[in-house]
Structures are given as C-alpha cells and as structure tokens.
Design an enzyme around this catalytic site. Structure first.
Site, mmCIF file in Angstrom:
data_model
loop_
_atom_site.group_PDB
_atom_site.id
_atom_site.type_symbol
_atom_site.label_atom_id
_atom_site.label_comp_id
_atom_site.label_asym_id
_atom_site.label_seq_id
_atom_site.Cartn_x
_atom_site.Cartn_y
_atom_site.Cartn_z
ATOM 1 N N HIS A 143 -52.850 39.563 -16.015
ATOM 2 C CA HIS A 143 -52.675 40.442 -15.554
ATOM 3 C C HIS A 143 -52.484 40.393 -14.296
ATOM 4 O O HIS A 143 -52.957 39.589 -13.391
ATOM 5 C CB HIS A 143 -54.019 41.165 -15.296
ATOM 6 C CG HIS A 143 -54.771 39.750 -14.515
ATOM 7 N ND1 HIS A 143 -55.303 40.495 -13.135
ATOM 8 C CD2 HIS A 143 -56.004 38.972 -15.092
ATOM 9 C CE1 HIS A 143 -56.259 39.898 -12.882
ATOM 10 N NE2 HIS A 143 -57.035 39.269 -13.612
ATOM 11 N N HIS A 152 -39.711 31.349 -14.748
ATOM 12 C CA HIS A 152 -39.494 30.503 -16.829
ATOM 13 C C HIS A 152 -41.571 30.927 -16.465
ATOM 14 O O HIS A 152 -41.134 29.422 -16.190
ATOM 15 C CB HIS A 152 -38.571 29.468 -16.940
ATOM 16 C CG HIS A 152 -38.391 28.745 -18.353
ATOM 17 N ND1 HIS A 152 -37.743 28.436 -18.366
ATOM 18 C CD2 HIS A 152 -39.185 28.681 -18.636
ATOM 19 C CE1 HIS A 152 -37.384 27.472 -19.419
ATOM 20 N NE2 HIS A 152 -39.006 28.143 -20.090
#
Ligand SMILES: CC(C)(COP(=O)(O)OP(=O)(O)OC[C@H]1O[C@@H](n2cnc3c(N)ncnc32)[C@H](O)[C@@H]1OP(=O)(O)O)[C@@H](O)C(=O)NCCC(=O)NCCS
Length: 231
Positions: A143, A152
């Site tokens: 979150h 990445h």
C-alpha cells in the site's frame, strides 16, 4: 469490455512473459504480433506470434479501415536504456496496461501507461505506479508505494508500504525493501537483498542487510547485469 489489438515491442525473453499475461485476458487483448530489429530464429515459435518487422515497420503499419491503432506494450525487460529508447521512438503511441488474470491490483492503485503486472503479483491499496513499470511475477508492491517511471520490481520482490522507488530503479529477484524507505533513481537492489536504509540514486546494493557494492551505474541508463550467457 472492448477488445483491443496489441503489439509487443521486442521479441526476447521478457516478451514471452508479457505475451502470456496478455493471453490470460483474451476478452481484453487481441495479440497481433511483435517487433524486433533482429529476432532469433525461434522467436515466432516461442511467442506464438508473427514477427512484424522492426520498430519502424510497426510505426508505419497501415491501420485497417475504421479500427483504432493497436496498443503497444514493451517486451524488453532488463535494459532501461532500451526500454526508454523504444518508448521515445514511438512518440504518441497508445501504451497498454497489462495485468495478468492471476494478479491482484487494488481498485485504489494507479497504474501508469505501459505498466505490466505479471502472474501472482500484488499491487495493494493506493500504490502509485508510473509509466512503463514492471511488477514481475509474484512481486508485492504494498500500500502507498510509489514506483517511478520505468522502475521494475523483479520476480518475488516485496516493497513495503509507503516506500518510494525512483524512476529506472530495479529491485532484483526476491529483494525486500523496508516500508517507507527510498530507493533512488536508477538504483539496483541485488537479488535476495534486504534493504534497511535509503538507497542513493545510481547505487548498486546487495546482501542482508544490503550494502553498496557499486556506484557506477549511470542514472537513467541502468542496464541490470544478468548471467553472462543471457546478456
Ligand atoms: C547485484 C547485481 C546487480 C550485481 O551484479 P554485478 O555487478 O555483476 O556483481 P558481481 O556478480 O560481480 O558481484 C560483485 C560482488 O557482490 C556480490 N553479490 C552480487 N550479487 C549479490 C547479491 N544479490 N547478494 C549478495 N551479494 C551479491 C558477489 O558475491 C561479489 O562479491 P565479491 O566481490 O566478494 O566476490 C547482481 O548480482 C544481481 O543481483 N542481479 C539481479 C538479478 C535479477 O534479479 N534478475 C532478474 C531477472 S528477471
């Protein structure tokens, strides 16, 4: 749901994984083919798609009457420079967001154009992913994480809540980033590393706890070293 045509840019190893992700959502994507300046002899068979030529050939492809231009997605994995160059070359193309059917993306997360979320990955509440990010197989983006453009999260990486991962940065296989830390632009976190402090831009860190092993990566031009026989 409207089905859109999709062309994959690059026909290498990562492309096959992106193709699988798109194929997992057949009501959404109709795969047209892939571009590559120099595809290997087995590329078409491996991807199960026709080779359309190099990027120039794809950019100048005529559009069938009445249909939209196909969306594009990067099939280039580890070289940030190559990924950025491909995106620049296509100018105002429409870049697809591909989410594998076996991934979970919170409705409150934001995914920038060109993002791919691969099998088993989780993108949790209020995470913000920039353009052309990769959340690789089984990676967890917790979150409120901010993932910069072209960043990445490698297979199995876990990025703790509220962490900020800079543009072009790479978190290697199974890397762990403690919540609320910053990983600087273009930094590389080695596979299996445990990041317990902020990582400077362009730094290469590895180990548990992660320590800097190199700082010679040009920020914005990071090419992640891979096993020699796969380079
Ligand atoms: C961190 C990394 C980028 C370093 O690559 P490199 O610059 O070629 O470094 P080297 O392999 O020469 O290793 C340099 C030193 O760091 C150590 N090291 C390298 N990677 C390490 C890691 N992940 N954890 C702990 N130590 C590591 C090496 O053992 C070596 O130590 P030494 O000098 O005592 O012998 C690379 O090892 C790595 O983790 N790449 C990510 C791979 C990956 O996630 N691929 C995803 C494919 S989808």
């Amino acid at each position: 749901m409207t089905r859109r045509q999709l062309i994959v840019i690059g026909g290498g190893e990562h492309a096959a994984v992106v193709v699988d992700a798109a194929r997992s959502a057949p009501d959404r994507w109709e795969l047209v083919g892939f571009s590559d300046p120099d595809p290997g002899p087995d590329a078409e068979a491996r991807l199960g798609l026709p080779w359309l030529g190099d990027d120039q050939a794809v950019a100048s492809r005529p559009v069938e009457g009445g249909s939209d231009k196909p969306s594009l997605v990067l099939g280039i994995g580890l070289s940030v420079a190559a990924r950025r160059a491909a995106v620049d070359a296509f100018g105002t193309a429409s870049w697809a967001v591909i989410v594998h059917a076996a991934a979970w993306v919170s409705p409150s997360a934001t995914l920038g154009p060109g993002t791919v979320v691969l099998a088993g990955a989780v993108v949790n509440a209020s995470a913000t992913l920039g353009r052309h990010t990769i959340v690789n197989s089984r990676a967890v983006v917790e979150h409120d994480v901010e993932l910069g453009d072209f960043a990445h999260a490698g297979p199995g990486a876990v990025i703790g809540g509220g962490a900020r991962i800079g543009d072009d940065a790479f978190i290697g296989l199974g890397g762990l980033v403690r919540d609320h830390l910053s990983v600087g632009r273009g930094a590389i976190v080695g596979m299996g590393s445990v990041v317990v402090d902020d990582v400077a831009p362009g730094a290469v860190v590895a180990g548990s706890p992660a320590r800097q092993i190199r700082s010679d990566v040009a920020v914005g031009d990071a090419a992640i070293p891979v096993a020699a026989d796969r380079a």
